[in-house]
Design a protein around this motif. Sequence first.
Motif, PDB file in Angstrom:
ATOM      1  N   ILE A 235       4.089 -49.743 -53.070  1.00 10.38           N
ATOM      2  CA  ILE A 235       3.876 -50.465 -51.806  1.00 10.38           C
ATOM      3  C   ILE A 235       5.066 -51.373 -51.520  1.00 10.38           C
ATOM      4  CG2 ILE A 235       2.439 -52.159 -50.609  1.00 10.38           C
ATOM      5  CD1 ILE A 235       0.062 -51.162 -52.283  1.00 10.38           C
ATOM      6  N   VAL A 236       5.521 -52.106 -52.545  1.00 11.08           N
ATOM      7  CA  VAL A 236       6.654 -53.019 -52.374  1.00 11.08           C
ATOM      8  C   VAL A 236       7.900 -52.261 -51.933  1.00 11.08           C
ATOM      9  CG1 VAL A 236       8.278 -54.508 -53.606  1.00 11.08           C
ATOM     10  CG2 VAL A 236       5.815 -54.809 -53.938  1.00 11.08           C
TER      11      VAL A 236
ATOM     12  N   THR B  36       9.639 -52.678 -48.304  1.00  7.56           N
ATOM     13  CA  THR B  36      11.011 -53.185 -48.275  1.00  7.56           C
ATOM     14  C   THR B  36      11.917 -52.244 -47.499  1.00  7.56           C
ATOM     15  OG1 THR B  36      10.698 -54.274 -50.416  1.00  7.56           O
ATOM     16  CG2 THR B  36      12.964 -53.929 -49.688  1.00  7.56           C
ATOM     17  N   LEU B  37      11.767 -50.941 -47.727  1.00  7.79           N
ATOM     18  CA  LEU B  37      12.570 -49.966 -46.995  1.00  7.79           C
ATOM     19  C   LEU B  37      12.260 -50.005 -45.498  1.00  7.79           C
ATOM     20  CD1 LEU B  37      12.412 -46.935 -49.464  1.00  7.79           C
ATOM     21  CD2 LEU B  37      14.423 -48.320 -48.904  1.00  7.79           C
TER      22      LEU B  37
ATOM     23  N   VAL C 299      17.819 -42.393 -42.530  1.00  6.98           N
ATOM     24  CA  VAL C 299      17.784 -42.041 -43.955  1.00  6.98           C
ATOM     25  C   VAL C 299      16.773 -42.918 -44.691  1.00  6.98           C
ATOM     26  CG1 VAL C 299      19.101 -42.038 -46.116  1.00  6.98           C
ATOM     27  CG2 VAL C 299      20.138 -41.134 -44.018  1.00  6.98           C
ATOM     28  N   ILE C 300      16.817 -44.226 -44.401  1.00  9.44           N
ATOM     29  CA  ILE C 300      15.905 -45.158 -45.059  1.00  9.44           C
ATOM     30  C   ILE C 300      14.453 -44.838 -44.703  1.00  9.44           C
ATOM     31  CG2 ILE C 300      15.124 -47.572 -45.017  1.00  9.44           C
ATOM     32  CD1 ILE C 300      18.116 -48.330 -44.895  1.00  9.44           C
ATOM     33  N   PHE C 301      14.207 -44.520 -43.457  1.00  4.07           N
ATOM     34  CA  PHE C 301      12.846 -44.181 -43.052  1.00  4.07           C
ATOM     35  C   PHE C 301      12.379 -42.885 -43.715  1.00  4.07           C
ATOM     36  CE2 PHE C 301      13.116 -46.733 -38.852  1.00  4.07           C
ATOM     37  CZ  PHE C 301      12.669 -47.867 -39.508  1.00  4.07           C
ATOM     38  N   ILE C 302      13.278 -41.931 -43.897  1.00  2.00           N
ATOM     39  CA  ILE C 302      12.917 -40.683 -44.578  1.00  2.00           C
ATOM     40  C   ILE C 302      12.528 -40.957 -46.029  1.00  2.00           C
ATOM     41  CG2 ILE C 302      13.857 -38.503 -45.463  1.00  2.00           C
ATOM     42  CD1 ILE C 302      15.490 -38.339 -42.838  1.00  2.00           C
ATOM     43  N   VAL C 303      13.316 -41.806 -46.701  1.00  2.00           N
ATOM     44  CA  VAL C 303      12.985 -42.173 -48.081  1.00  2.00           C
ATOM     45  C   VAL C 303      11.629 -42.886 -48.128  1.00  2.00           C
ATOM     46  CG1 VAL C 303      13.676 -43.542 -50.088  1.00  2.00           C
ATOM     47  CG2 VAL C 303      15.410 -42.317 -48.754  1.00  2.00           C
TER      48      VAL C 303
END
Length: 299
Positions: free
Chosen positions: A45-46, A50-51, A97-101
């Motif tokens: 969750i963290v 954070t992402l 990219v961050i949203f995909i991760v």
Amino acid sequence: MSTLKLWILAARPKTLFAALAPIIIGLSLSYKIAGIISWNISWMIVLSATLLQIGSNYANDAYDYLKGADRNDRKGPKRAVQLGKISPKKILNAMYVIFIVSVIIGFFLARIGGWPIVAIGLLSIFFAIIYTGGPYPLAYNGLGDITVFVFFGLIATMGTVYLQLTNYNIEINNFIFEIIIGACSTGFLNTAILVVNNLRDVDSDRLANKRTLAVKFGAQFTCYEFSGLLLGNCLCLCLLAYTWNNYILVIVAMIVGGFSYILIRKVFQFSKSDLNKLLEKTAQLSFLNSILFFLAIII
């Protein structure tokens, strides 16, 4: 300045307190309700939250620059895109990219929580983008405050509780009052962070036609809004202290109330105060509030 440092600054690390505080409140509520905390779920969750926060900050950097809100004369910290160090295209690509991760991590959370978690994740990404992007950006139309309250208060806290307790035979509806009050507590403080930001940027936002509540109703209203949010948090703490007969939570409310009083005095002296510092202190108060809340529950 190194490229790595530019990307770290663009992520606005000081704002990450806002992403962590509702999770800590949610874990506290889970422990109070069931006496359990799954740390494996908690770390996912963290990381996901954070992402999402970093991706949202990257989106804000790009879209605020493109819409003219991040001008060279802004009073806040300089932004990487504003300074020309990172192009809007590059930072938006990094956002994707961050949203995909985050979605990949969310897949594992969805296996635990099912479709409600899928909906929360997709809505969080969607609103992170339309907060400052799209044809009707929320932050430019006076809806930033309510958006932050909902996503960085209600949804983040209640989603954490749901993920912690969903695999146990616990009727969460029996504790909905306490969960909502706890969620409002952190939602009030995280919204207060945005309120200080909008007070600081009111002149540049007005020129960019960014119609925040500070632009619409003026600085005096914004000071009272900030005060109401901080006092609302203290009221939430007192309500839960009374409901649970938890005297330690009363002490927490007094400590947080003392810090709140100091910040409220400073916001009404905004013409003389360092609002960047006040914003930072408000974010720290949100995080401190969540840590003390957690300690009051587990002790």
